[in-house]
Design a protein around this motif. Structure first.
Motif, PDB file in Angstrom:
ATOM      1  N   THR A   1       6.501 -10.468  -4.742  1.00 41.63           N
ATOM      2  CA  THR A   1       5.436 -10.493  -5.746  1.00 41.63           C
ATOM      3  C   THR A   1       4.945  -9.067  -6.006  1.00 41.63           C
ATOM      4  OG1 THR A   1       3.704 -10.699  -4.067  1.00 41.63           O
ATOM      5  CG2 THR A   1       4.675 -12.763  -4.904  1.00 41.63           C
ATOM      6  N   GLU A   2       4.039  -8.931  -6.974  1.00 40.47           N
ATOM      7  CA  GLU A   2       3.427  -7.624  -7.241  1.00 40.47           C
ATOM      8  C   GLU A   2       2.701  -7.104  -6.004  1.00 40.47           C
ATOM      9  OE1 GLU A   2       0.989  -7.508 -10.746  1.00 40.47           O
ATOM     10  OE2 GLU A   2       2.547  -8.436 -11.973  1.00 40.47           O
ATOM     11  N   ASP A   3       2.076  -8.004  -5.240  1.00 38.12           N
ATOM     12  CA  ASP A   3       1.384  -7.590  -4.013  1.00 38.12           C
ATOM     13  C   ASP A   3       2.358  -7.013  -2.990  1.00 38.12           C
ATOM     14  OD1 ASP A   3      -1.070  -8.382  -5.014  1.00 38.12           O
ATOM     15  OD2 ASP A   3      -1.049 -10.324  -3.989  1.00 38.12           O
TER      16      ASP A   3
ATOM     17  N   CYS B   1       5.287   5.087 -10.318  1.00 37.62           N
ATOM     18  CA  CYS B   1       5.783   3.899 -11.039  1.00 37.62           C
ATOM     19  C   CYS B   1       6.735   4.249 -12.173  1.00 37.62           C
ATOM     20  CB  CYS B   1       4.615   3.091 -11.586  1.00 37.62           C
ATOM     21  SG  CYS B   1       3.598   2.370 -10.292  1.00 37.62           S
TER      22      CYS B   1
ATOM     23  N   ASP C   1       8.821  -1.106 -10.905  1.00 38.78           N
ATOM     24  CA  ASP C   1       8.765  -2.344 -10.128  1.00 38.78           C
ATOM     25  C   ASP C   1      10.078  -3.113 -10.187  1.00 38.78           C
ATOM     26  OD1 ASP C   1       6.155  -1.721  -9.537  1.00 38.78           O
ATOM     27  OD2 ASP C   1       5.270  -3.380 -10.665  1.00 38.78           O
ATOM     28  N   MET C   2      10.715  -3.129 -11.352  1.00 40.23           N
ATOM     29  CA  MET C   2      11.953  -3.872 -11.524  1.00 40.23           C
ATOM     30  C   MET C   2      13.048  -3.376 -10.556  1.00 40.23           C
ATOM     31  SD  MET C   2      14.371  -4.153 -14.915  1.00 40.23           S
ATOM     32  CE  MET C   2      14.844  -2.432 -14.822  1.00 40.23           C
TER      33      MET C   2
ATOM     34  N   ILE D   1       5.284  -5.548  -3.663  1.00 41.60           N
ATOM     35  CA  ILE D   1       5.733  -4.241  -4.166  1.00 41.60           C
ATOM     36  C   ILE D   1       4.636  -3.193  -3.978  1.00 41.60           C
ATOM     37  CG2 ILE D   1       6.427  -2.975  -6.244  1.00 41.60           C
ATOM     38  CD1 ILE D   1       7.881  -5.600  -7.112  1.00 41.60           C
ATOM     39  N   SER D   2       3.386  -3.559  -4.231  1.00 46.61           N
ATOM     40  CA  SER D   2       2.263  -2.635  -4.014  1.00 46.61           C
ATOM     41  C   SER D   2       2.147  -2.254  -2.548  1.00 46.61           C
ATOM     42  CB  SER D   2       0.956  -3.256  -4.484  1.00 46.61           C
ATOM     43  OG  SER D   2       0.958  -3.415  -5.871  1.00 46.61           O
ATOM     44  N   ASP D   3       2.348  -3.222  -1.666  1.00 43.49           N
ATOM     45  CA  ASP D   3       2.287  -2.958  -0.228  1.00 43.49           C
ATOM     46  C   ASP D   3       3.426  -2.030   0.198  1.00 43.49           C
ATOM     47  OD1 ASP D   3       0.964  -3.522   2.331  1.00 43.49           O
ATOM     48  OD2 ASP D   3       2.873  -4.498   2.841  1.00 43.49           O
TER      49      ASP D   3
ATOM     50  N   GLN E   1       5.724   5.845  -4.673  1.00 47.65           N
ATOM     51  CA  GLN E   1       4.502   5.458  -5.383  1.00 47.65           C
ATOM     52  C   GLN E   1       4.559   5.691  -6.886  1.00 47.65           C
ATOM     53  OE1 GLN E   1       1.153   7.329  -3.495  1.00 47.65           O
ATOM     54  NE2 GLN E   1       0.997   5.718  -1.951  1.00 47.65           N
TER      55      GLN E   1
ATOM     56  N   ARG F   1       4.834   0.234  -1.690  1.00 50.79           N
ATOM     57  CA  ARG F   1       4.448   1.568  -2.170  1.00 50.79           C
ATOM     58  C   ARG F   1       3.393   2.199  -1.257  1.00 50.79           C
ATOM     59  NH1 ARG F   1       6.407   2.509  -7.373  1.00 50.79           N
ATOM     60  NH2 ARG F   1       6.816   0.692  -8.673  1.00 50.79           N
TER      61      ARG F   1
ATOM     62  N   GLU G   1      11.985  -4.368  -6.990  1.00 48.95           N
ATOM     63  CA  GLU G   1      12.150  -5.806  -6.794  1.00 48.95           C
ATOM     64  C   GLU G   1      13.623  -6.183  -6.620  1.00 48.95           C
ATOM     65  OE1 GLU G   1      11.106 -10.071  -8.940  1.00 48.95           O
ATOM     66  OE2 GLU G   1      10.716  -8.210 -10.009  1.00 48.95           O
TER      67      GLU G   1
END
Length: 141
Positions: free
Chosen positions: A6-8, A23, A28-29, A10-12, A21, A14, A32
């Motif tokens: 999830t986005e969370d 972007c 993200d793609m 991916i953020s974690d 970090q 980073r 992921e």
């Protein structure tokens, strides 16, 4: 045991790996896509379940180190163009020069042939270290 990317997550990733970090350089793609592959590599029960809230979690650490290795190996320093994956394997190579003569050669016996590419980044080396710890099963006597 697969993790939902999830986005969370991916953020974690980073947060734990500040080198990724940006972007723009690391969309993200791209993260992921390679995190999904890393998740499959760490899906065995020995890794345990993924826990977003636990930075000591083996599954999380293994998945993140392997993701960072894949990103570095596939894209170098920029994944902003997901079609720019370099197809050549990166193997451990050393070279020597004497005068105007030089020779380059592959360093062998670091890892098995199938895992050799994991030793080409510090992230891969850390993943191998974690995998060895996960694979060590205590035996009751």
């Amino acid at each position: 045991m697969y993790a939902e990317i999830t986005e969370d997550v991916i953020s974690d990733f980073r947060r734990m790996f500040p080198a990724f970090q940006d972007c723009i350089s690391w969309p993200d793609m791209s993260i992921e896509m390679l995190m999904t592959e890393a998740d499959a590599w760490t899906a065995g029960s020995a890794w345990g379940p993924y826990r977003l809230d636990d930075d000591r979690n083996f599954k999380k650490r293994g998945m993140y180190y392997l993701t960072a290795h894949f990103l570095s190996s596939f894209y170098g320093t920029d994944a902003s163009d997901p079609t720019a994956v370099q197809p050549e394997a990166r193997l451990n190579v050393s070279s020597k020069s004497v005068g105007d003569e030089s020779v380059a050669y592959r360093i062998t016996a670091m890892e098995s042939t199938s895992d050799d590419f994991l030793s080409t980044t510090i992230y891969g080396v850390m993943f191998v270290s974690l995998r060895k710890r996960v694979a060590t099963v205590p035996v009751a006597v």
